[in-house]
Design an enzyme around this catalytic site. Structure first.
Site, mmCIF file in Angstrom:
data_model
loop_
_atom_site.group_PDB
_atom_site.id
_atom_site.type_symbol
_atom_site.label_atom_id
_atom_site.label_comp_id
_atom_site.label_asym_id
_atom_site.label_seq_id
_atom_site.Cartn_x
_atom_site.Cartn_y
_atom_site.Cartn_z
ATOM 1 N N SER A 7 64.778 -39.368 7.336
ATOM 2 C CA SER A 7 63.457 -38.797 7.593
ATOM 3 C C SER A 7 63.495 -38.128 8.948
ATOM 4 C CB SER A 7 62.387 -39.903 7.603
ATOM 5 O OG SER A 7 61.156 -39.420 8.098
ATOM 6 N N TYR B 52 58.688 -48.933 9.752
ATOM 7 C CA TYR B 52 59.209 -47.816 8.967
ATOM 8 C C TYR B 52 60.200 -47.000 9.790
ATOM 9 C CZ TYR B 52 59.496 -43.238 6.781
ATOM 10 O OH TYR B 52 59.971 -42.065 6.248
#
Length: 283
Positions: free
Chosen positions: A132, A145
């Site tokens: 990401s 996360y």
């Protein structure tokens, strides 16, 4: 049978788009997810769909054994399965933090371990880890996360050096804003975890921005095209930032010192939260 690819998290979004595109490019694709019924459109195209929970050791081993037995080789592993569980660090139970690491990091690492004997025997192959843009930056109320994505990138960098002498490429795909289930799921989990108590106002405003960000962002097909490039390029890059805002966010993180970046991030978050609140009709 041509090149063979395993794609995890294939029931929707990036995984489904990637499975379709690799199939179109001539790969024999094994699309993997827990929700087999959600992959029926892929099965209709002739893609092999496999029900498997990537956190289950028996299911992981059976998956790799099945692919190797049926196809005789494995050329590409796309570790795409993952999720975001948002919430203030103070509020997130450690069991949930561990589960997020299990799905986002340890499952990917274990699948790498399982396919590597096959790739080494061939002297070729690709491991493509979907990380990401959040692996290179940060945001509030998403500590666990981001920790998983930072960890997966560190693991991938080390693995790239380990496997280069063996003819195996390791690539990271760094999506920015992509129109998937992620923003909605992350927003729901954020409200469940921190929607009440000391962080409630912050959490509600941030959850609203996650929902609003789902509009006007990049299609999963943009990420699928980057994965296809990484799977087929003679010399793939180590990283492919892709999707709305990805390159700009990474450039800002590289250029700005921490305090300046913190101010910019806080300002952007506040502006988005205010705009979302006004759009919802709140004062």
């Amino acid at each position: 049978m041509g090149r063979v690819a395993i794609v995890t998290g294939a029931s929707a979004g990036i995984g489904a788009a990637t499975s379709r595109l690799l199939h179109e490019r001539g790969f024999h694709v094994y699309a993997v997810a827990r929700r087999l019924e959600r992959m029926s459109p892929l099965a209709a195209l002739g893609i092999d769909t496999v029900r498997a929970d990537v956190t289950d050791e028996a299911a992981r081993a059976a998956l790799v054994d099945r692919v190797a037995a049926r196809s005789g080789r494995i050329d590409v592993l796309v570790n795409n399965a993952g999720y975001g569980s948002f919430g203030a660090l103070e509020d997130v139970p450690l069991d949930e933090a561990r589960r997020q690491f299990e799905v986002n990091v340890f499952a990917a690492a274990r699948l790498c371990q399982l396919v590597l004997p096959h790739l080494r025997a061939q002297g070729s192959g690709r491991i493509i880890n979907v990380t990401s843009v959040g692996a290179r930056m940060y945001q509030p109320l998403a500590g666990w996360y981001h920790a998983t994505k930072y960890a997966l990138e560190g693991l991938s960098d080390c693995l790239r050096l380990e496997l280069r002498p063996l003819g195996i490429h390791v690539v990271m795909i760094e999506p920015g804003g992509i129109a998937t289930e992620f923003p909605g799921v992350a927003g729901e989990r954020l409200l469940e975890t921190s929607g009440h108590g000391a962080y409630a106002d912050y959490a509600r405003r941030y959850a609203a921005t996650l929902t609003s960000q789902a509009k006007g962002i990049s299609s999963p097909s943009v990420v699928a095209r980057a994965i296809a490039r990484a799977a087929t390029a003679r010399r793939p890059r180590a990283r492919y930032p892709v999707g709305r805002g990805a390159k700009a966010a990474l450039a800002a993180r590289w250029l700005l010192p921490d305090r300046a970046y913190d101010r910019v991030l806080t300002g952007v978050f506040t502006a988005l939260a205010n705009a979302t609140t006004r759009g919802a009709g709140h004062p």
